[in-house]
Design an enzyme around this catalytic site. Structure first.
Site, mmCIF file in Angstrom:
data_model
loop_
_atom_site.group_PDB
_atom_site.id
_atom_site.type_symbol
_atom_site.label_atom_id
_atom_site.label_comp_id
_atom_site.label_asym_id
_atom_site.label_seq_id
_atom_site.Cartn_x
_atom_site.Cartn_y
_atom_site.Cartn_z
ATOM 1 N N ASP A 26 0.866 -1.174 0.000
ATOM 2 C CA ASP A 26 0.000 0.000 0.000
ATOM 3 C C ASP A 26 0.909 1.232 0.000
ATOM 4 O OD1 ASP A 26 -1.691 -2.156 0.576
ATOM 5 O OD2 ASP A 26 -2.999 -0.942 1.839
ATOM 6 N N LYS B 291 -6.765 3.509 -3.131
ATOM 7 C CA LYS B 291 -7.179 3.412 -1.724
ATOM 8 C C LYS B 291 -7.420 4.801 -1.172
ATOM 9 C CE LYS B 291 -5.060 1.962 2.678
ATOM 10 N NZ LYS B 291 -3.913 1.238 3.257
ATOM 11 N N LYS C 57 -10.009 0.267 -2.451
ATOM 12 C CA LYS C 57 -9.900 -0.087 -1.043
ATOM 13 C C LYS C 57 -10.312 1.130 -0.218
ATOM 14 C CE LYS C 57 -6.673 -1.393 2.652
ATOM 15 N NZ LYS C 57 -5.331 -1.892 3.007
#
Length: 292
Positions: free
Chosen positions: A124, A187, A225
């Site tokens: 991430d 995300k 996400k």
């Protein structure tokens, strides 16, 4: 996409994408509350700087029991978690450039190397959103493309764009950069800067993913996400219905517990009181405790 594109050429391309983004108000399909599919959307997260080894043992044990998609930890804890999760289907994700995103490429590359060496399956990565906001698109793309080369598929890459710091056009720009660099997810948030995920932002990001997949006929379509402020089953369902397919949270154990209770209530038609439900919330003493 070529790194030879200028900022102005990137801006023109992003503008064309923005014109075609259509945000749907229709709910996306959610996994069954009583089955394992809901837990498989959760990245069980522990990012506290002063976390101790025993906390990661607990994190991994919880992930095994509930069947979460991953545990998400800082690079220095990846190898321990990989060892803790041997013989399970739970993967290990790590954060890169966390949480400011303004670290230089060398720093992010070193963290990427450390995480991959430890056995991480997913990364991430925090975008340099200050550069993004300044329209330095060529620089942003070059960094993302370099990290993608360092971590090729099947490693999954998620770009944390910190939606609380961006306007609509900048969110679309970030999604465009991620798609061009062949990232797998966009995300919402680190959970450490401003508000977390919102339904409107998740819907916008999902719409961007739909638009950016058109040229590839859906192949390699990015997913969304949602992270930040996801504490209950109600929060989780809102994000999933808005278009998220992965959830970042330190409250996964409670969310799954609530999901099972809700499914049981539906079957028995005799729900417990709110007091009974809330009173049995699992302890969070061994987990992180941010709204990530």
């Amino acid at each position: 996409m070529s790194t030879r594109y200028t900022d102005e050429e990137w801006a023109k391309f992003i503008s064309e994408v923005e014109k075609d983004v259509v945000v749907s108000k229709e709910p996306y399909r959610c996994p069954s509350l009583g089955g394992p599919a809901l837990a498989a959307t959760i990245d069980h997260t522990l990012l506290k700087l002063d976390a101790r080894a025993v906390q990661f043992d607990d994190l991994c044990a919880e992930a095994r029991v509930d069947g979460f998609a991953t545990v998400c930890v800082r690079p220095q804890w990846v190898q321990k978690c990989v060892n803790d999760l041997k013989s399970s289907n739970v993967k290990v994700a790590s954060v890169i450039g966390f949480h400011e995103g303004t670290y230089d490429l060398l720093h992010k590359a070193q963290e990427t190397k450390q995480a991959l060496h430890g056995g991480a399956s997913e990364l991430d990565i925090v975008v340099n959103y200050e550069e993004l906001k300044s329209g330095k698109y060529a620089s942003v793309y070059s960094e993302l493309a370099t990290l993608r080369l360092q971590a090729p598929h099947p490693i999954l890459l998620k770009l944390i764009i910190e939606t609380s710091q961006l306007d609509r056009a900048q969110i679309i720009a970030a999604c465009t950069m991620a798609a061009a660099a062949k990232f797998d997810f966009v995300k919402t948030s680190t959970g450490f800067n401003g508000h977390g995920a919102t339904e409107d932002h998740v819907r916008l990001m999902a719409a961007c993913c739909e638009r950016l997949a058109i040229s590839t006929n859906g192949e390699g379509k990015m997913r969304v996400k949602a992270s930040g402020g996801i504490r209950t089953i109600e929060d989780a369902l809102k994000m999933l219905e808005a278009g998220a397919s992965r959830l970042g949270t330190s409250g996964g154990v409670w969310i799954v517990k609530e999901a099972h209770e809700t499914a049981e209530q539906t079957r028995s038609l005799s729900p417990p009181s709110v007091h009974d439900r809330r009173g049995s919330r699992p302890s969070l003493e061994t987990r992180l405790f941010t709204d990530y």
